[in-house]
Design an enzyme around this catalytic site. Structure first.
Site, PDB file in Angstrom:
ATOM      1  N   ARG A 102       8.265  -3.863  -4.096  1.00 54.89           N
ATOM      2  CA  ARG A 102       8.414  -2.603  -4.994  1.00 54.89           C
ATOM      3  C   ARG A 102       9.803  -2.727  -5.600  1.00 54.89           C
ATOM      4  O   ARG A 102      11.028  -2.918  -5.077  1.00 54.89           O
ATOM      5  CB  ARG A 102       8.428  -1.330  -4.107  1.00 54.89           C
ATOM      6  CG  ARG A 102       9.010  -0.371  -4.825  1.00 54.89           C
ATOM      7  CD  ARG A 102       8.825   1.027  -4.035  1.00 54.89           C
ATOM      8  NE  ARG A 102       7.186   1.533  -4.211  1.00 54.89           N
ATOM      9  CZ  ARG A 102       6.791   2.790  -3.908  1.00 54.89           C
ATOM     10  NH1 ARG A 102       7.536   3.607  -3.334  1.00 54.89           N
ATOM     11  NH2 ARG A 102       5.612   2.740  -3.814  1.00 54.89           N
ATOM     12  N   HIS A 129       1.259   0.649 -10.629  1.00 58.04           N
ATOM     13  CA  HIS A 129       1.091   0.818  -9.080  1.00 58.04           C
ATOM     14  C   HIS A 129      -0.463   0.445  -8.625  1.00 58.04           C
ATOM     15  O   HIS A 129      -1.232   1.288  -8.243  1.00 58.04           O
ATOM     16  CB  HIS A 129       1.285   2.281  -8.781  1.00 58.04           C
ATOM     17  CG  HIS A 129       1.691   2.903  -7.437  1.00 58.04           C
ATOM     18  ND1 HIS A 129       1.571   1.807  -6.465  1.00 58.04           N
ATOM     19  CD2 HIS A 129       2.170   3.760  -6.697  1.00 58.04           C
ATOM     20  CE1 HIS A 129       2.291   2.119  -5.405  1.00 58.04           C
ATOM     21  NE2 HIS A 129       2.296   3.438  -5.544  1.00 58.04           N
ATOM     22  N   GLN A 132      -1.922   1.656  -5.229  1.00 59.89           N
ATOM     23  CA  GLN A 132      -2.279   3.208  -5.174  1.00 59.89           C
ATOM     24  C   GLN A 132      -3.568   3.238  -5.724  1.00 59.89           C
ATOM     25  O   GLN A 132      -4.393   4.050  -5.350  1.00 59.89           O
ATOM     26  CB  GLN A 132      -1.061   3.945  -5.941  1.00 59.89           C
ATOM     27  CG  GLN A 132      -1.490   5.360  -6.006  1.00 59.89           C
ATOM     28  CD  GLN A 132      -1.504   6.128  -4.644  1.00 59.89           C
ATOM     29  OE1 GLN A 132      -0.286   5.966  -3.911  1.00 59.89           O
ATOM     30  NE2 GLN A 132      -2.276   6.696  -4.258  1.00 59.89           N
ATOM     31  N   ASP A 220       1.071  13.224 -11.832  1.00 57.73           N
ATOM     32  CA  ASP A 220       2.361  12.420 -11.185  1.00 57.73           C
ATOM     33  C   ASP A 220       3.582  13.012 -11.441  1.00 57.73           C
ATOM     34  O   ASP A 220       3.549  13.884 -12.346  1.00 57.73           O
ATOM     35  CB  ASP A 220       2.237  10.934 -11.436  1.00 57.73           C
ATOM     36  CG  ASP A 220       2.998  10.141 -10.455  1.00 57.73           C
ATOM     37  OD1 ASP A 220       3.474  10.590  -9.586  1.00 57.73           O
ATOM     38  OD2 ASP A 220       3.389   9.131 -11.000  1.00 57.73           O
ATOM     39  N   CYS A 260      -0.797  10.843  -6.070  1.00 63.74           N
ATOM     40  CA  CYS A 260      -0.150   9.548  -5.501  1.00 63.74           C
ATOM     41  C   CYS A 260       0.839  10.306  -4.310  1.00 63.74           C
ATOM     42  O   CYS A 260       0.952   9.397  -3.393  1.00 63.74           O
ATOM     43  CB  CYS A 260       0.310   8.642  -6.438  1.00 63.74           C
ATOM     44  SG  CYS A 260       1.831   9.027  -7.303  1.00 63.74           S
ATOM     45  N   ARG A 288      -4.545   4.283   1.369  1.00 60.21           N
ATOM     46  CA  ARG A 288      -3.503   3.275   1.104  1.00 60.21           C
ATOM     47  C   ARG A 288      -3.657   2.215   2.235  1.00 60.21           C
ATOM     48  O   ARG A 288      -3.763   1.027   1.640  1.00 60.21           O
ATOM     49  CB  ARG A 288      -2.106   3.943   1.103  1.00 60.21           C
ATOM     50  CG  ARG A 288      -1.764   4.793  -0.080  1.00 60.21           C
ATOM     51  CD  ARG A 288      -1.926   4.137  -1.370  1.00 60.21           C
ATOM     52  NE  ARG A 288      -1.019   3.081  -1.552  1.00 60.21           N
ATOM     53  CZ  ARG A 288       0.383   3.006  -1.816  1.00 60.21           C
ATOM     54  NH1 ARG A 288       0.987   4.372  -2.082  1.00 60.21           N
ATOM     55  NH2 ARG A 288       1.036   2.063  -1.999  1.00 60.21           N
TER      56      ARG A 288
HETATM   57  N1  NVA Z   1       5.394   7.478 -10.760  1.00 56.00           N
HETATM   58  C1  NVA Z   1       6.163   7.548  -9.442  1.00 56.00           C
HETATM   59  C2  NVA Z   1       5.271   7.253  -8.444  1.00 56.00           C
HETATM   60  C3  NVA Z   1       5.700   7.053  -7.022  1.00 56.00           C
HETATM   61  C4  NVA Z   1       4.678   6.609  -6.116  1.00 56.00           C
HETATM   62  C5  NVA Z   1       7.437   6.689  -9.358  1.00 56.00           C
HETATM   63  O1  NVA Z   1       7.314   5.673 -10.016  1.00 56.00           O
HETATM   64  O2  NVA Z   1       8.474   7.232  -8.897  1.00 56.00           O
HETATM   65  N1   CP Z   2       2.448   6.796  -3.494  1.00 54.81           N
HETATM   66  C1   CP Z   2       3.484   6.065  -2.979  1.00 54.81           C
HETATM   67  O1   CP Z   2       3.669   4.859  -3.587  1.00 54.81           O
HETATM   68  O2   CP Z   2       4.140   6.676  -2.019  1.00 54.81           O
HETATM   69  P1   CP Z   2       5.629   6.018  -1.547  1.00 54.81           P
HETATM   70  O3   CP Z   2       6.549   6.030  -2.758  1.00 54.81           O
HETATM   71  O4   CP Z   2       6.058   6.875  -0.292  1.00 54.81           O
HETATM   72  O5   CP Z   2       5.366   4.517  -1.079  1.00 54.81           O
END
Ligand code: NVA
Ligand code: CP
Length: 304
Positions: A102, A129, A132, A220, A260, A288
């Site tokens: 990540r 993502h 997800q 989101d 998500c 997930r």
């Molecule tokens: N768009 C959000 C998704 C988190 C799972 C982010 O990147 O923070």
């Molecule tokens: N939706 C998601 O990826 O959650 P986290 O940021 O908690 O991993």
């Protein structure tokens, strides 16, 4: 399938194959049927951003598959002190069997795959993502029993979630509509991809237009991880880009809501709509685990 870097790389058949395996692994998990398909394997999990779901579901999933997962935070890795990703990739390839990462730049994920010799799984970048959205597609199919003829709607920032939902939704056969303010549209690479799908893709800056006749609605956060400096500016730009009663009234009867998570109540979604659809949203979060186990089996098992 060697890696999961982005959904753009996958065919419809590969996506459906992952979803079918995820359904099977979920069934086995619920019925106490052991599936140690990755016995003796190790997954390294590199996190350059926070996580609740991704970290816990990958770690638990790997354990359930008979392997182990290592949590590697950038605060502890030499990456955090500037060791190049090219070297990290080659070193980790000598020790472990796969990497979930990540991070911010999609290029970093692609570089890991290019320099390393083990499978790489994208656990979120600024661009996409994919894990997800595989869980999201699994949840939609669980509730609706099909993809064909369904309309997916996304309201909000044209961010990593929007990019993956558009690609995943169109690839499996749904129509996709998106409402986002100008200046916050999805990635140009994704918009170029939508051209192949003609009027199955629709983009507007009006949430009610996008929601009309939809079967599943997504949103989101207005401010993603790494964009915290823009929070106030974004609150102004996204005012009105919310899943609320009015938006739900424009959607089809029985429409699902997905998020998500984490969610910001009264920003991108009202508390009322969120709680009315909490079962669907927490099934999505659970999935997930199952979808990612399927991905790990696909890329890390010697047999698949
Ligand atoms: N768009 C959000 C998704 C988190 C799972 C982010 O990147 O923070
Ligand atoms: N939706 C998601 O990826 O959650 P986290 O940021 O908690 O991993």
């Amino acid at each position: 399938m060697k890696h999961l870097l982005k959904l753009l790389d996958l065919s419809k058949e590969e996506i459906i194959d992952i979803l079918n395996l995820a359904d099977q692994l979920k069934y086995e998990n619920k019925n106490g049927i052991e599936h140690h398909i990755l016995k003796g394997k190790t997954l390294g999990m590199i996190f350059q951003k926070s996580s609740t779901r991704t970290r816990v579901s990958f770690e638990t999933g790997m354990y359930q598959l008979g392997g182990q997962a290592l949590f590697l935070s950038n605060r502890d890795l030499q990456i955090g002190r500037g060791e190049p990703v090219q070297d990290t990739a080659r070193v980790l390839s000598r020790y472990i069997d796969g990497i979930m990462i990540r991070t911010f730049a999609q290029k970093e994920v692609e570089d890991l795959a290019g320099y390393g010799s083990i499978p790489i799984i994208n656990g979120l970048t600024d661009f996409c993502h994919p894990c997800q959205v595989l869980a999201d597609l699994m949840t939609i199919r669980e509730y609706k029993g099909r993809f064909d003829g369904l309309k997916m709607c996304y309201i909000g920032d044209g961010n990593n979630m929007a990019n993956s939902l558009i690609v995943g939704g169109l690839k499996v056969g749904m129509s996709v509509s998106i409402a986002c303010p100008e200046g916050y549209r999805p990635d140009p690479q994704v918009l170029k991809f939508t051209k192949e799908y003609g009027d199955k893709f629709f983009m507007t800056d009006k949430p009610l237009e996008a929601a009309a006749g939809s079967d599943v609605l997504f949103t989101d956060v207005w401010t993603s991880m790494g964009e915290e400096d823009e929070t106030e500016k974004r609150k102004i730009a996204f005012a009105g880009y919310q899943i609320n009663d009015e938006v739900m009234a424009a959607a089809n009867e029985g429409a699902m809501v997905q998020h998500c998570l984490p969610a910001h109540r009264e920003e991108e979604i009202t508390e009322k709509v969120f709680e009315a659809h909490a079962n669907e949203i927490f099934d999505e979060a659970e999935n997930r685990l199952h979808a990612q186990k399927a991905v790990m089996v696909k890329v890390m098992s010697d047999k698949q």
